[in-house]
Motif scaffolding. Sequence first.
Motif, PDB file in Angstrom:
ATOM      1  N   TYR A   1       0.733  -1.485  -0.141  1.00 31.84           N
ATOM      2  CA  TYR A   1      -0.164   0.149   0.107  1.00 31.84           C
ATOM      3  C   TYR A   1       1.391   1.640   0.142  1.00 31.84           C
ATOM      4  O   TYR A   1       1.961   1.490   0.680  1.00 31.84           O
ATOM      5  CB  TYR A   1      -0.719  -0.150   1.182  1.00 31.84           C
TER       6      TYR A   1
ATOM      7  N   VAL B   1       0.497   5.836   0.863  1.00 34.55           N
ATOM      8  CA  VAL B   1      -0.441   6.625   0.508  1.00 34.55           C
ATOM      9  C   VAL B   1       0.107   7.791   0.561  1.00 34.55           C
ATOM     10  O   VAL B   1       1.678   8.181   1.555  1.00 34.55           O
ATOM     11  CB  VAL B   1      -1.172   6.253   1.914  1.00 34.55           C
TER      12      VAL B   1
ATOM     13  N   CYS C   1      -2.038   2.065  -4.725  1.00 30.65           N
ATOM     14  CA  CYS C   1      -2.535   3.370  -4.086  1.00 30.65           C
ATOM     15  C   CYS C   1      -3.413   4.355  -4.054  1.00 30.65           C
ATOM     16  O   CYS C   1      -4.399   4.199  -4.052  1.00 30.65           O
ATOM     17  CB  CYS C   1      -1.657   4.572  -5.048  1.00 30.65           C
ATOM     18  N   PHE C   2      -2.633   5.268  -3.330  1.00 31.76           N
ATOM     19  CA  PHE C   2      -4.563   6.085  -1.945  1.00 31.76           C
ATOM     20  C   PHE C   2      -3.748   7.443  -2.259  1.00 31.76           C
ATOM     21  O   PHE C   2      -2.154   7.666  -1.437  1.00 31.76           O
ATOM     22  CB  PHE C   2      -4.845   5.471  -1.004  1.00 31.76           C
TER      23      PHE C   2
ATOM     24  N   PHE D   1      -7.400   5.649   2.284  1.00 29.51           N
ATOM     25  CA  PHE D   1      -6.788   4.152   2.364  1.00 29.51           C
ATOM     26  C   PHE D   1      -7.547   3.204   3.774  1.00 29.51           C
ATOM     27  O   PHE D   1      -7.620   1.747   3.190  1.00 29.51           O
ATOM     28  CB  PHE D   1      -5.204   4.265   2.755  1.00 29.51           C
TER      29      PHE D   1
ATOM     30  N   TYR E   1      -8.939  -0.293   3.112  1.00 26.74           N
ATOM     31  CA  TYR E   1      -7.923  -1.631   3.401  1.00 26.74           C
ATOM     32  C   TYR E   1      -8.685  -2.937   4.328  1.00 26.74           C
ATOM     33  O   TYR E   1      -9.741  -2.367   5.442  1.00 26.74           O
ATOM     34  CB  TYR E   1      -7.242  -0.692   5.184  1.00 26.74           C
TER      35      TYR E   1
ATOM     36  N   LEU F   1       2.624  -1.564   3.995  1.00 26.06           N
ATOM     37  CA  LEU F   1       1.992   0.723   3.642  1.00 26.06           C
ATOM     38  C   LEU F   1       3.502   1.257   4.059  1.00 26.06           C
ATOM     39  O   LEU F   1       4.581   1.308   4.903  1.00 26.06           O
ATOM     40  CB  LEU F   1       1.571   0.106   5.408  1.00 26.06           C
TER      41      LEU F   1
END
Length: 208
Positions: free
Chosen positions: A11, A13, A36-37, A43, A47, A55
């Motif tokens: 992930y 962010v 991707c956020f 996120f 999640y 992360l």
Amino acid sequence: MSLFPKKGTVYVVDDDEAVRDSLQWLLEGKGFRVRCFDSAESFLSRYDAREVACLIVDIRMGGMTGLELQTRLIDARSPLPIVFITGHGDVPMAVDTMKKGAMDFIQKPFNEEQIIGLVERMLDHAKDSFTEFQTAANRDALLSKLTLRESQVLERIVAGRLNKQIADDLGISIKTVEAHRANIMEKLNANTVADLLKIALGQTTPKT
């Protein structure tokens, strides 16, 4: 089906689109699955704690910061390993995040080999953390099946109390204690008292 892809899920962010694109290109090129956020809030809304992942998150973002996101994940007992993206002035802050459990921090500009090495270490760690997290979740799910009285009986079984002592403690008959014990064994899928104690104490993976 395994929740763990060949090289794992990463992930990312960050509210900087260029940073997200750069990391996605780098990591996908090495065989990682990347999601991707643009904010901590987005996120959190997507999640899935059941997924083995790691992360990478920016410390400074609009809205919820990376530090606040870390706190939210800690409060939720998330097994997700975290690495922070930092600018030069954020290093003291990043060191503080490591005291709270972050695995490391990445300074801008990025060193690509450093990032790949960190991600591989995080995903190795995630496999172990996820197993522990899943075991605890399974245990909690089983224990939630118990009635209040059964929980009281189990607590005393774990403390080593005999049936007569448990009956006296709770003001019920020995036969009632025996009935509760039988129900507890069935609900926790325990074949022996030793199995029961291991499940109650979190020393084994409960059968679900």
